[in-house]
Design an enzyme around this catalytic site. Structure first.
Site, PDB file in Angstrom:
ATOM      1  N   LYS A  78      44.620  45.417  41.146  1.00  0.00           N
ATOM      2  CA  LYS A  78      43.533  46.021  41.926  1.00  0.00           C
ATOM      3  C   LYS A  78      43.414  45.341  43.298  1.00  0.00           C
ATOM      4  O   LYS A  78      43.382  46.016  44.334  1.00  0.00           O
ATOM      5  CB  LYS A  78      42.222  45.875  41.143  1.00  0.00           C
ATOM      6  CG  LYS A  78      41.027  46.562  41.788  1.00  0.00           C
ATOM      7  CD  LYS A  78      39.833  46.569  40.841  1.00  0.00           C
ATOM      8  CE  LYS A  78      39.399  45.170  40.486  1.00  0.00           C
ATOM      9  NZ  LYS A  78      38.202  45.139  39.643  1.00  0.00           N
TER      10      LYS A  78
ATOM     11  N   GLU B 196      29.995  38.965  43.624  1.00  0.00           N
ATOM     12  CA  GLU B 196      31.326  38.392  43.430  1.00  0.00           C
ATOM     13  C   GLU B 196      31.235  36.962  42.906  1.00  0.00           C
ATOM     14  O   GLU B 196      30.312  36.229  43.247  1.00  0.00           O
ATOM     15  CB  GLU B 196      32.084  38.362  44.762  1.00  0.00           C
ATOM     16  CG  GLU B 196      32.564  39.712  45.221  1.00  0.00           C
ATOM     17  CD  GLU B 196      33.842  40.131  44.518  1.00  0.00           C
ATOM     18  OE1 GLU B 196      34.924  39.738  44.948  1.00  0.00           O
ATOM     19  OE2 GLU B 196      33.737  40.855  43.508  1.00  0.00           O
ATOM     20  N   ARG B 197      32.212  36.573  42.119  1.00  0.00           N
ATOM     21  CA  ARG B 197      32.347  35.156  41.766  1.00  0.00           C
ATOM     22  C   ARG B 197      32.877  34.426  42.991  1.00  0.00           C
ATOM     23  O   ARG B 197      33.667  34.973  43.747  1.00  0.00           O
ATOM     24  CB  ARG B 197      33.319  34.993  40.596  1.00  0.00           C
ATOM     25  CG  ARG B 197      32.863  35.684  39.325  1.00  0.00           C
ATOM     26  CD  ARG B 197      33.995  35.750  38.300  1.00  0.00           C
ATOM     27  NE  ARG B 197      33.575  36.506  37.129  1.00  0.00           N
ATOM     28  CZ  ARG B 197      33.696  37.824  37.014  1.00  0.00           C
ATOM     29  NH1 ARG B 197      34.206  38.524  38.012  1.00  0.00           N
ATOM     30  NH2 ARG B 197      33.296  38.453  35.933  1.00  0.00           N
TER      31      ARG B 197
END
Length: 490
Positions: A165, A191-192
């Site tokens: 992705k 997001e991390r």
């Protein structure tokens, strides 16, 4: 500081905190109430930001904190200058990484003398929108032929971890920046920090960072901040579309986390939940974000959004409302990735609303239809091949299998961003070249070429050249087809 306060005294509202419940803060103002979406500051050094979401009565407002609320207490002073949350815009933001407040978080030199714009902008009116549907070429064969994207449209990217992705998104950014002279904007919602860190360095190494802007609202930030990251990123993207008149590629990861942040905020604000615990205002909140992504007379914002589907349930309200805004769906397949067919797009599951004769033209439409038909027939024959072998098929079915396998391999493509890992030079293929290749394969023009000649090439001419180089091995490549097939099917 005093001079600043005096100069803006006409717009300065002063209040006091009357209650703190997690991220929800109630504030009392004696005189004028600040408006909805106004930004309030409190804390010892005015470091805590609160956005007004409701006016409870003539003296009280309720807001959601955009920063952690540790240290807040009843009776603390709150000030508002009547302004809303703003972010910097302009050419100098290129190549930088921001948080929701417009602060740079990439440890580079801080920006100076910037123009700031309010993040709560209205979508462009219908009178300014372009009524023409145009195809957005990505330079990636599989997408351009079978899942054409709309310029100024929204495409959903569905895929788990490890199926390519990020590589696909990075390649699209590279193609957008390299050939279209456009701007890429990456917006990470929830997001991390690891993902943001890796993406930043990947973009830097790929040499595309100088023509893109990145904005992150990390997973550990309060829901109020995560809810506003998308609007902040869109404000920056709208500057390049409306003022610079450039095309913008906006990548959002992940749109579900935007809905999730809204659900958290709604619950904290005490609103009655809707079905499955979602906020009652979900459709409106999502529309406010999605409707700003549009194709206007000045330029276009084309968006590719990663979409997480909860428990793979496509009837989930979050998925249903997101689908209604998308013009294309790109589904990534772990099975394709395991077979080495990159980009690992499931061509039969993916679809686009642009794939109509009136939009993409009769030739393209018919070729895409025939290609899908061939791949679908091959999918049906896989079980028979796995059990009985290729030799048991009729001559007609065997031809279908050979065509489908060549098309599958022709629609693989070496990417520029993976050159250092694969050792294969990246290729960008125009739509006409991709269609030409599919047309000639479907016409059985290359029956004598081995399948391997079509794997990881750009134009069809490269497959012919590769096939001629391996011409002596043609027979040996064709024979093991039935033997190899059971390995690659479940």
């Amino acid at each position: 500081m005093i001079a600043t306060l005096n100069s803006t005294n006409a717009h300065l509202h002063l209040g006091k905190i009357i209650s703190v419940r997690g991220s929800v803060v109630d504030i009392r103002f004696e005189n004028t109430l600040p408006s909805i979406y106004a930004l309030l500051h409190t804390g010892k050094n005015k470091e805590i930001a609160i956005e007004v979401l409701a006016q409870l009565d003539s003296h009280r407002v309720r807001g959601i904190a955009l920063t952690p609320t540790q240290g807040l207490a009843r009776g603390m002073a709150v000030e508002s200058k009547g302004k809303q949350l703003s972010v910097p815009v302009g050419k100098t933001i290129m190549g930088r990484m921001f948080d929701v407040f417009g602060n740079t978080i990439d440890h580079e030199e801080p920006l100076q003398h910037m123009e700031w714009r309010n993040i709560h902008q209205s979508p462009p009116p219908l009178s300014k929108r372009s009524a023409k549907s145009e195809v957005f070429e990505t330079g990636i064969k599989a997408i351009d032929v079978l899942i054409p994207l709309e310029r100024g449209g929204k495409a959903g990217l569905f895929g788990g971890a490890g199926v390519g992705k990020t590589v696909l998104l990075t390649e699209m950014i590279r193609n957008m920046v390299g050939d279209n002279k456009g701007v890429s904007m990456f917006c990470g919602i929830g997001e991390r920090c690891r993902e943001g860190h890796e993406l930043y360095h990947e973009m830097k190494e790929a040499g595309v960072l100088k023509d893109m802007v990145m904005m992150f609202g990390q997973m550990n930030e309060p829901p109020g901040a995560r809810l506003r990251v998308g609007h902040a990123a869109l404000t920056m993207a709208e500057y390049f579309r409306d003022d610079e008149q450039r095309d913008v590629l906006l990548l959002i990861d992940n749109i579900f986390r935007f809905i999730q942040a809204g659900m958290e905020v709604s619950g904290l604000m005490g609103q009655m939940p809707s079905r499955l615990g979602y906020q009652p205002t979900m459709a409106t909140e999502l529309s406010k974000l999605q409707e700003r992504i549009a194709n206007t007379d000045a330029g276009a914002i084309t968006s590719i959004q990663a979409v997480y589907v909860p428990a793979d349930d496509l009837t989930d309200p979050a998925a249903v409302h997101t689908f209604s805004h998308l013009s294309a769906s790109i589904v990534l397949s772990r099975k394709k990735a395991s077979e080495g067919l990159y980009p690992a797009i499931d061509l039969l599951q993916s679809n686009s609303k642009m794939a109509t004769p009136g939009t993409i033209g009769k030739r393209h439409y018919e070729l895409a239809h025939r290609t899908r038909q061939t791949l679908a027939q091959y999918e049906e024959l896989k079980d028979i091949i796995a059990m009985l072998g290729l030799e048991q098929l009729s001559v007609q079915d065997r031809n279908v299998v050979n065509r489908a396998r060549r098309i599958e391999r022709f629609l693989t493509q070496p990417f520029f961003v993976t050159e250092q890992f694969s050792g294969i030079k990246g290729k960008q293929v125009s739509l006409n070249d991709a269609l030409d290749g599919c047309e000639r394969i479907l016409a059985d023009e290359f029956k004598d070429l081995p399948e391997s000649a079509f794997y990881m090439v750009g134009k069809i001419d490269e497959a012919i050249k590769k096939g001629k180089e391996n011409n002596g091995n043609t027979e040996n490549v064709e024979k093991p087809l039935a033997v190899r097939e059971p390995v690659s099917v479940e």
